[in-house]
Design a protein around this motif. Structure first.
Motif, PDB file in Angstrom:
ATOM      1  N   HIS A 264       0.839  -1.204   0.000  1.00  0.00           N
ATOM      2  CA  HIS A 264       0.000   0.000   0.000  1.00  0.00           C
ATOM      3  C   HIS A 264       0.872   1.252   0.000  1.00  0.00           C
ATOM      4  N   SER A 265       0.257   2.361  -0.402  1.00  0.00           N
ATOM      5  CA  SER A 265       1.046   3.587  -0.586  1.00  0.00           C
ATOM      6  C   SER A 265       1.199   4.396   0.696  1.00  0.00           C
ATOM      7  N   LEU A 266       0.292   4.217   1.643  1.00  0.00           N
ATOM      8  CA  LEU A 266       0.253   5.032   2.867  1.00  0.00           C
ATOM      9  C   LEU A 266       0.234   6.530   2.526  1.00  0.00           C
ATOM     10  N   LEU A 267      -0.426   6.861   1.444  1.00  0.00           N
ATOM     11  CA  LEU A 267      -0.475   8.260   0.998  1.00  0.00           C
ATOM     12  C   LEU A 267      -1.767   8.967   1.406  1.00  0.00           C
ATOM     13  N   SER A 268      -2.677   8.244   2.038  1.00  0.00           N
ATOM     14  CA  SER A 268      -3.990   8.845   2.320  1.00  0.00           C
ATOM     15  C   SER A 268      -3.881  10.081   3.212  1.00  0.00           C
ATOM     16  N   ASN A 272      -5.205  13.598   2.009  1.00  0.00           N
ATOM     17  CA  ASN A 272      -6.367  14.208   2.676  1.00  0.00           C
ATOM     18  C   ASN A 272      -6.062  15.553   3.322  1.00  0.00           C
ATOM     19  N   GLN A 305      -8.987   3.736  -7.090  1.00  0.00           N
ATOM     20  CA  GLN A 305      -9.198   4.141  -5.697  1.00  0.00           C
ATOM     21  C   GLN A 305      -9.271   5.666  -5.569  1.00  0.00           C
ATOM     22  N   HIS A 362      -3.032   3.349  11.333  1.00  0.00           N
ATOM     23  CA  HIS A 362      -3.317   2.958   9.956  1.00  0.00           C
ATOM     24  C   HIS A 362      -3.669   1.480   9.871  1.00  0.00           C
ATOM     25  N   HIS A 365      -7.245  -1.211   3.511  1.00  0.00           N
ATOM     26  CA  HIS A 365      -8.669  -1.260   3.220  1.00  0.00           C
ATOM     27  C   HIS A 365      -9.348  -2.550   3.691  1.00  0.00           C
ATOM     28  N   ASP A 396      -5.764   9.152   8.430  1.00  0.00           N
ATOM     29  CA  ASP A 396      -6.367   9.760   7.243  1.00  0.00           C
ATOM     30  C   ASP A 396      -7.849  10.053   7.430  1.00  0.00           C
ATOM     31  N   ALA A 397      -8.350   9.941   8.669  1.00  0.00           N
ATOM     32  CA  ALA A 397      -9.801  10.009   8.860  1.00  0.00           C
ATOM     33  C   ALA A 397     -10.307  11.445   8.940  1.00  0.00           C
ATOM     34  N   GLU A 402     -14.354   9.330   5.646  1.00  0.00           N
ATOM     35  CA  GLU A 402     -14.509   8.254   6.640  1.00  0.00           C
ATOM     36  C   GLU A 402     -15.973   7.846   6.807  1.00  0.00           C
ATOM     37  N   ASN A 405     -17.483   5.657   4.009  1.00  0.00           N
ATOM     38  CA  ASN A 405     -16.814   4.363   4.031  1.00  0.00           C
ATOM     39  C   ASN A 405     -17.261   3.515   5.229  1.00  0.00           C
TER      40      ASN A 405
END
Ligand code: FAD
Ligand code: SF4
Length: 508
Positions: A264-268, A272, A305, A362, A365, A396-397, A402, A405
């Motif tokens: 995963h990218s961990l870019l959220s 955001n 995504q 974190h 998904h 990232d919430a 959030e 989702n």
């Protein structure tokens, strides 16, 4: 100063046109306020990451010659409410005008709208210049349609922005390569090194604690691993594209006790808070595909995504708020088990997914959807309590992403606006996608024995209890025929076991 310009904690967009030239009569305002730290109980890392990002953003604005008024959490002049601070500052510097960027949360949008109507200041709202769609755009696309479908929205976006397209046709001959993207992870290739930066935020963390801000989760302040500003986020994006994206598609849904980041990218977080724009992330991924570095399945899977889901859930949010937040179609009422705050449960999947969430702020998904969310729905937890937990725990919430989702996609509390079916499963799915069940104290194969995996009885009982609401849903497939074939005594045993589990959530 003539004009005050507010920059919120999730508006760290250094590319915004506001900053393209320096103006002496503009004073930028940033503030760390209890209003924002306290509307829900947040993970320690989330508070540190946002405050650290804000401080660095202010520092860089000043370096570039802009005037900035920054209120820290421990500033005695801080009134800890955004509008009260603005009003006071406006009087102090005799400002006549107040400008702000469109907030992404309904709560803040309302607050600033009310302020604009009541203050003597002239008020203007500006675009945040981040998203690819307008707030109401998805709502317009689905006007008059009975059903909202992400796929329909996504294809329009692909065409509109000409992403992975040749004219009207999708590159690779299909819109979706999900059938290639559902593999479990066999342990190789190994996940790439953690490509995030490291910082020591111990001093900031001490300030936050001394100010009395409550939080939960591991602060990890001395080896803090979330980006501080755009440059670091860009470096992270490049590393992701090079090291993880090639495997992203394959293992997008996989989970492992040995590798929490996987591909995963961990870019959220960076996305955001707007350190990065969705356009540049999409462009970087598309370029990697064009250079032949990644497969179409990986590139499309990732772009979907961001160009699809991320913009789509935002559209759902703005169309259905404020009523959306109150939806509870199954009338679920249970409180969260205490182990949501500690990770201490015998269910290994939940202990790992929640433990990781508390440790890292974190989870990816499928952990959010098919472990924690899955259990929450099957156990009948109150969707608003679940929502508050997710809103607090993840780095990232932010509510616009959030809430749809959690409440929609994961808890189906909106009755199927966002998800076409409830995302629930028995142990079989979790076992297929992870190594969690091996070494769990519960038996993934059993349904009603004392050490039977709780997911199993809860799963069948969920469908049995909600037959009226769900049995006509064509996407649910074989569940109801299977239920009807079961012996009545087995159905009774499943119901009893499920009832026992729901009455003893804290002890599982
Ligand atoms: P990657 O797997 O690398 O994905 C790339 C990017 O795609 C993410 O950074 C994100 O920006 C975007 N994305 C992926 N899935 C979604 C989605 N369903 N909706 C919107 N954007 C998506 N994402 C948030 O940003 N904030 C949240 O508060 C949030 N809460 C969630 C709650 C639940 C119950 C579920 C099921 C999902 C939630 N997501 C949320 C979506 C997703 O889980 C995270 O975006 C993702 O795990 C972030 O990690 P990453 O950057 O490594 O993502
Ligand atoms: Fe989770 Fe059940 Fe598997 Fe244990 S057996 S890890 S509780 S799914």
């Amino acid at each position: 100063a003539h004009t005050l310009r507010l920059i919120l904690g999730d508006q760290l967009n250094s590319q915004h046109s506001w900053f393209s030239h320096q103006q002496d009569d503009v004073l930028y305002v940033m503030m760390e306020v209890r209003q924002e730290t306290d509307y829900v109980l947040h993970h320690a890392q989330k508070i540190i990451a946002i405050f650290a990002g804000m401080r660095e953003f202010a520092r860089r604005l000043q370096l570039a010659g802009h005037r900035v008024h920054y209120l820290t959490i421990d500033d005695p002049d801080n009134l800890h409410a955004i509008t009260a601070n603005i009003e006071k500052l406006a009087q102090m510097v005799q400002a006549q005008e107040f400008q702000y960027q469109a907030p992404d949360e309904y709560r803040l949008d309302q607050q600033l709208q009310v302020f604009a109507q009541t203050t003597a200041l002239r008020c203007y709202m500006f675009d945040s210049e981040h998203f690819l769609t307008q707030r109401e755009e998805a709502g317009k696309i689905f006007e008059g349609r009975k059903k909202w479908l992400m796929e329909h929205f996504y294809r329009q976006m692909r065409v509109k922005y000409q992403v992975l397209m040749t004219g009207q046709d999708p590159i690779g001959g299909a819109w979706n390569f999900d059938h290639d993207n559902r593999k479990a992870w066999p342990g190789l290739p190994w996940e790439p090194e953690d490509f995030r930066p490291r910082h020591d935020h111990s001093t900031l963390w001490a300030t936050i604690q001394n100010a009395g801000v409550k939080s939960f989760g591991e602060p990890n302040a001395s080896e803090f691993a979330w980006p501080l500003h755009r440059d670091e986020a860009l470096t992270q994006l490049q590393a992701f594209v090079r090291l993880a994206l090639p495997h992203f598609g394959d293992f997008q849904d996989a989970m492992s006790s040995k590798a929490w980041r996987l591909f995963h990218s961990l870019l959220s977080f960076a996305l955001n808070v707007k350190m990065l724009s969705p356009r540049e992330v999409i462009a970087a991924v598309e370029a990697a595909y064009s250079r032949g570095e990644v497969s179409i399945a990986a590139a499309e899977g990732y772009i979907r995504q961001i160009l699809g889901w991320r913009e789509y859930v935002r559209g759902v949010y703005w169309h259905f708020m404020p009523d959306y937040a109150q939806e509870n179609v199954f009338d679920h009422q249970a409180e969260l088990p205490t182990w949501f705050w500690t990770g201490k449960t015998k269910m290994r999947c939940l202990s790992l997914a929640i433990g990781q969430s508390l440790q890292q702020a974190h989870a990816h998904h499928i952990q959010r959807l098919m472990v924690i969310g899955n259990f929450s729905l099957l156990a009948g937890l109150h969707p608003q309590r679940v929502h508050e937990w997710y809103l607090g725990v993840y780095i990232d919430a932010f509510e616009w992403v959030e809430l749809p989702n959690t409440l929609g996609m994961s808890q189906y509390a909106d009755g199927g606006v966002l998800a076409t079916k409830p995302y629930v499963s028995s142990a079989a799915y979790i076992d297929r996608m992870s190594d969690y069940c091996k070494g769990c104290q519960y038996d993934k194969k059993q349904r009603t024995t004392e050490n039977a995996c709780p997911f199993n009885a809860l799963y069948w009982d969920f469908f049995a209890r909600n037959e009226e609401k769900l049995s006509s849903n064509p996407r649910i497939g074989m569940v109801y025929p299977q239920l009807r074939k079961m012996q009545p005594d087995i159905r009774i045993e499943l119901a009893q076991r499920a009832q026992f589990l729901r009455a003893n959530l804290d002890k599982l």
